[in-house]
Design an enzyme around this catalytic site. Structure first.
Site, mmCIF file in Angstrom:
data_model
loop_
_atom_site.group_PDB
_atom_site.id
_atom_site.type_symbol
_atom_site.label_atom_id
_atom_site.label_comp_id
_atom_site.label_asym_id
_atom_site.label_seq_id
_atom_site.Cartn_x
_atom_site.Cartn_y
_atom_site.Cartn_z
ATOM 1 N N HIS A 17 22.816 44.976 24.602
ATOM 2 C CA HIS A 17 24.089 45.419 24.181
ATOM 3 C C HIS A 17 24.600 43.666 24.288
ATOM 4 O O HIS A 17 25.426 43.208 23.481
ATOM 5 C CB HIS A 17 24.852 46.660 25.174
ATOM 6 C CG HIS A 17 24.869 47.521 25.114
ATOM 7 N ND1 HIS A 17 24.342 48.680 26.112
ATOM 8 C CD2 HIS A 17 25.193 48.541 23.959
ATOM 9 C CE1 HIS A 17 24.902 49.368 25.099
ATOM 10 N NE2 HIS A 17 25.308 49.468 24.140
ATOM 11 N N LYS A 41 32.377 63.194 25.643
ATOM 12 C CA LYS A 41 31.509 63.040 25.991
ATOM 13 C C LYS A 41 31.230 63.146 28.004
ATOM 14 O O LYS A 41 32.503 62.225 28.546
ATOM 15 C CB LYS A 41 30.925 61.669 26.062
ATOM 16 C CG LYS A 41 30.014 61.489 24.782
ATOM 17 C CD LYS A 41 29.126 59.895 24.360
ATOM 18 C CE LYS A 41 28.714 60.306 23.776
ATOM 19 N NZ LYS A 41 28.443 58.213 22.969
ATOM 20 N N ARG A 90 19.102 49.216 15.932
ATOM 21 C CA ARG A 90 18.119 49.655 16.053
ATOM 22 C C ARG A 90 16.487 49.343 15.337
ATOM 23 O O ARG A 90 16.134 49.535 15.383
ATOM 24 C CB ARG A 90 18.056 50.540 17.416
ATOM 25 C CG ARG A 90 18.705 49.508 18.797
ATOM 26 C CD ARG A 90 18.964 50.180 19.842
ATOM 27 N NE ARG A 90 19.742 51.603 19.223
ATOM 28 C CZ ARG A 90 20.442 52.380 20.167
ATOM 29 N NH1 ARG A 90 20.370 52.489 21.503
ATOM 30 N NH2 ARG A 90 21.504 53.203 20.116
ATOM 31 N N SER A 128 20.976 53.115 26.333
ATOM 32 C CA SER A 128 21.371 53.692 27.671
ATOM 33 C C SER A 128 20.994 54.787 28.038
ATOM 34 O O SER A 128 20.619 54.936 29.061
ATOM 35 C CB SER A 128 22.899 54.067 27.479
ATOM 36 O OG SER A 128 23.224 52.173 27.815
HETATM 37 P P1 ADP Z 1 27.852 54.804 21.039
HETATM 38 O O1 ADP Z 1 28.773 53.894 20.759
HETATM 39 O O2 ADP Z 1 27.189 55.514 20.079
HETATM 40 O O3 ADP Z 1 27.826 55.789 22.596
HETATM 41 P P2 ADP Z 1 26.288 52.278 22.564
HETATM 42 O O4 ADP Z 1 27.191 52.276 23.521
HETATM 43 O O5 ADP Z 1 25.117 52.818 22.916
HETATM 44 O O6 ADP Z 1 26.991 53.588 21.312
HETATM 45 O O7 ADP Z 1 26.075 50.913 21.603
HETATM 46 C C1 ADP Z 1 27.560 50.302 21.166
HETATM 47 C C2 ADP Z 1 26.232 50.136 19.827
HETATM 48 O O8 ADP Z 1 25.815 48.699 20.456
HETATM 49 C C3 ADP Z 1 25.678 50.493 19.090
HETATM 50 O O9 ADP Z 1 26.122 50.138 18.140
HETATM 51 C C4 ADP Z 1 24.306 50.473 19.117
HETATM 52 O O10 ADP Z 1 24.050 50.549 18.180
HETATM 53 C C5 ADP Z 1 24.181 49.043 19.720
HETATM 54 N N1 ADP Z 1 22.812 49.438 20.192
HETATM 55 C C6 ADP Z 1 22.778 50.148 21.781
HETATM 56 N N2 ADP Z 1 22.054 49.016 22.061
HETATM 57 C C7 ADP Z 1 21.196 48.277 21.024
HETATM 58 C C8 ADP Z 1 20.351 48.068 20.904
HETATM 59 N N3 ADP Z 1 18.581 47.922 22.405
HETATM 60 N N4 ADP Z 1 19.767 46.738 20.589
HETATM 61 C C9 ADP Z 1 20.606 46.981 19.379
HETATM 62 N N5 ADP Z 1 21.687 46.854 19.768
HETATM 63 C C10 ADP Z 1 22.434 48.612 20.677
#
Ligand code: ADP
Length: 170
Positions: A17, A41, A90, A128
């Site tokens: 992130h 969630k 990813r 995460s």
């Molecule tokens: P969600 O909104 O699906 O719960 P997250 O909060 O984990 O997802 O992630 C927010 C954004 O960051 C999403 O677009 C996700 O694809 C991206 N993201 C999460 N981990 C990574 C990573 N390791 N590399 C690049 N982008 C990531």
């Protein structure tokens, strides 16, 4: 001034992130990271804790703001005066869901566009969920998240007693 939002759960924020936030901050005048206050969630960290974590780890990036939001990302974007939604990609497994969401958002709001930043290779495997599972079973997570986040996660799991038969999938 071109402003973008970066919405997500960030439960907790990882180096993946943070990498997207840094790269987006170099592309836009301002990046507003939106921490989703999602009642469906059940996150490990409260929305206030997730905002605090992000504020801490992005403190050195001047054009990044952290805030919580509920409801639709396009409405959050409009309320921030942003025309761009940043999302990270990813792997191909992210693509289908992200494409559907981007297309739906485009129909909902023709004045807001989604931009994808592809993950930096060294963070492509990071999520995460896997970080939480690794930490729960006592692994060192310092390669996955900044030091401040390591401490927050360790504090969360400090008092937890594992149930009999509870095993990691790693
Ligand atoms: P969600 O909104 O699906 O719960 P997250 O909060 O984990 O997802 O992630 C927010 C954004 O960051 C999403 O677009 C996700 O694809 C991206 N993201 C999460 N981990 C990574 C990573 N390791 N590399 C690049 N982008 C990531």
């Amino acid at each position: 001034m071109v402003r973008a939002i970066y919405p997500g759960s960030f439960d907790p924020a990882t180096f993946g992130h943070l990498d997207i936030i840094r790269r987006a901050s170099a592309l836009f005048d301002e990046v507003v990271v939106g921490v989703l206050n999602n009642s469906v969630k059940s996150p490990l960290f409260s929305v206030e804790e997730r905002v605090n974590i992000l504020e801490n780890i992005t403190a050195d990036i001047p054009n990044v703001k952290i805030t919580s939001f509920g409801g639709l990302s396009v409405n959050f974007a409009r309320s921030c005066g942003a025309k761009v939604i940043i999302r990270g990609l990813r792997a191909i497994t992210d693509f289908e869901y992200e494409l559907q969401m981007a297309q739906t958002n485009r129909v909902l709001a023709t004045d807001v566009d989604t931009m994808f930043l592809t993950t930096s290779l060294q963070y492509a495997y990071l999520s995460s969920t896997t970080v939480k599972e690794a930490a729960y079973f006592g692994a060192d997570i310092s390669k996955f998240v900044p030091e401040y986040v390591v401490r927050c996660v360790e504090k969360k799991y400090a008092g937890r007693v594992k149930q009999e038969g509870e095993n990691s999938t790693f």
